[in-house]
Design an enzyme around this catalytic site. Structure first.
Site, PDB file in Angstrom:
ATOM      1  N   MET A  53      30.091  43.159  32.507  1.00 17.12           N
ATOM      2  CA  MET A  53      30.274  43.762  33.718  1.00 17.12           C
ATOM      3  C   MET A  53      31.443  43.165  34.488  1.00 17.12           C
ATOM      4  O   MET A  53      31.531  42.129  34.983  1.00 17.12           O
ATOM      5  CB  MET A  53      29.079  43.445  34.829  1.00 17.12           C
ATOM      6  N   PRO A  54      32.742  43.946  34.750  1.00 18.60           N
ATOM      7  CA  PRO A  54      33.969  43.263  35.371  1.00 18.60           C
ATOM      8  C   PRO A  54      33.701  43.246  36.795  1.00 18.60           C
ATOM      9  O   PRO A  54      32.968  44.025  37.405  1.00 18.60           O
ATOM     10  CB  PRO A  54      34.745  44.307  35.024  1.00 18.60           C
ATOM     11  N   TYR A  55      34.123  42.148  37.463  1.00 18.41           N
ATOM     12  CA  TYR A  55      34.153  41.712  38.622  1.00 18.41           C
ATOM     13  C   TYR A  55      35.670  41.509  39.221  1.00 18.41           C
ATOM     14  O   TYR A  55      36.400  40.733  38.622  1.00 18.41           O
ATOM     15  CB  TYR A  55      33.136  40.764  39.142  1.00 18.41           C
ATOM     16  N   HIS A 109      32.914  46.429  39.166  1.00 13.57           N
ATOM     17  CA  HIS A 109      33.062  46.038  40.888  1.00 13.57           C
ATOM     18  C   HIS A 109      34.345  45.630  41.161  1.00 13.57           C
ATOM     19  O   HIS A 109      34.880  44.739  40.540  1.00 13.57           O
ATOM     20  CB  HIS A 109      31.997  44.921  41.129  1.00 13.57           C
TER      21      HIS A 109
END
Length: 68
Positions: free
Chosen positions: A1-3, A40
């Site tokens: 999950m990229p943030y 995100h």
């Protein structure tokens, strides 16, 4: 999950922020194969007097440049 935590000086419009979110999401999808629904993007707006550039606070630097 990229943030992604994107910090910018205050003043961007809602439309500009939406474009940044779209562009960063598309880049992560294209370059890294990340799913957009798992990406995100957080935009933090910082006052210019809370940034430093070239040994000065950013607002002071801008005022100095306007005089030159």
């Amino acid at each position: 999950m990229p943030y992604v935590n994107l910090q910018i000086t205050k003043g961007a419009t809602r439309e500009q922020k939406a474009e940044l979110v779209k562009d960063f999401t598309e880049s992560l999808t294209r370059v890294l194969g990340k799913k957009p629904e798992h990406t995100h993007i957080v935009i933090q707006e910082i006052e210019e007097q809370d940034w430093g550039y070239a040994g000065l606070l950013t607002d002071d630097w801008k005022r100095q440049q306007a005089k030159d």
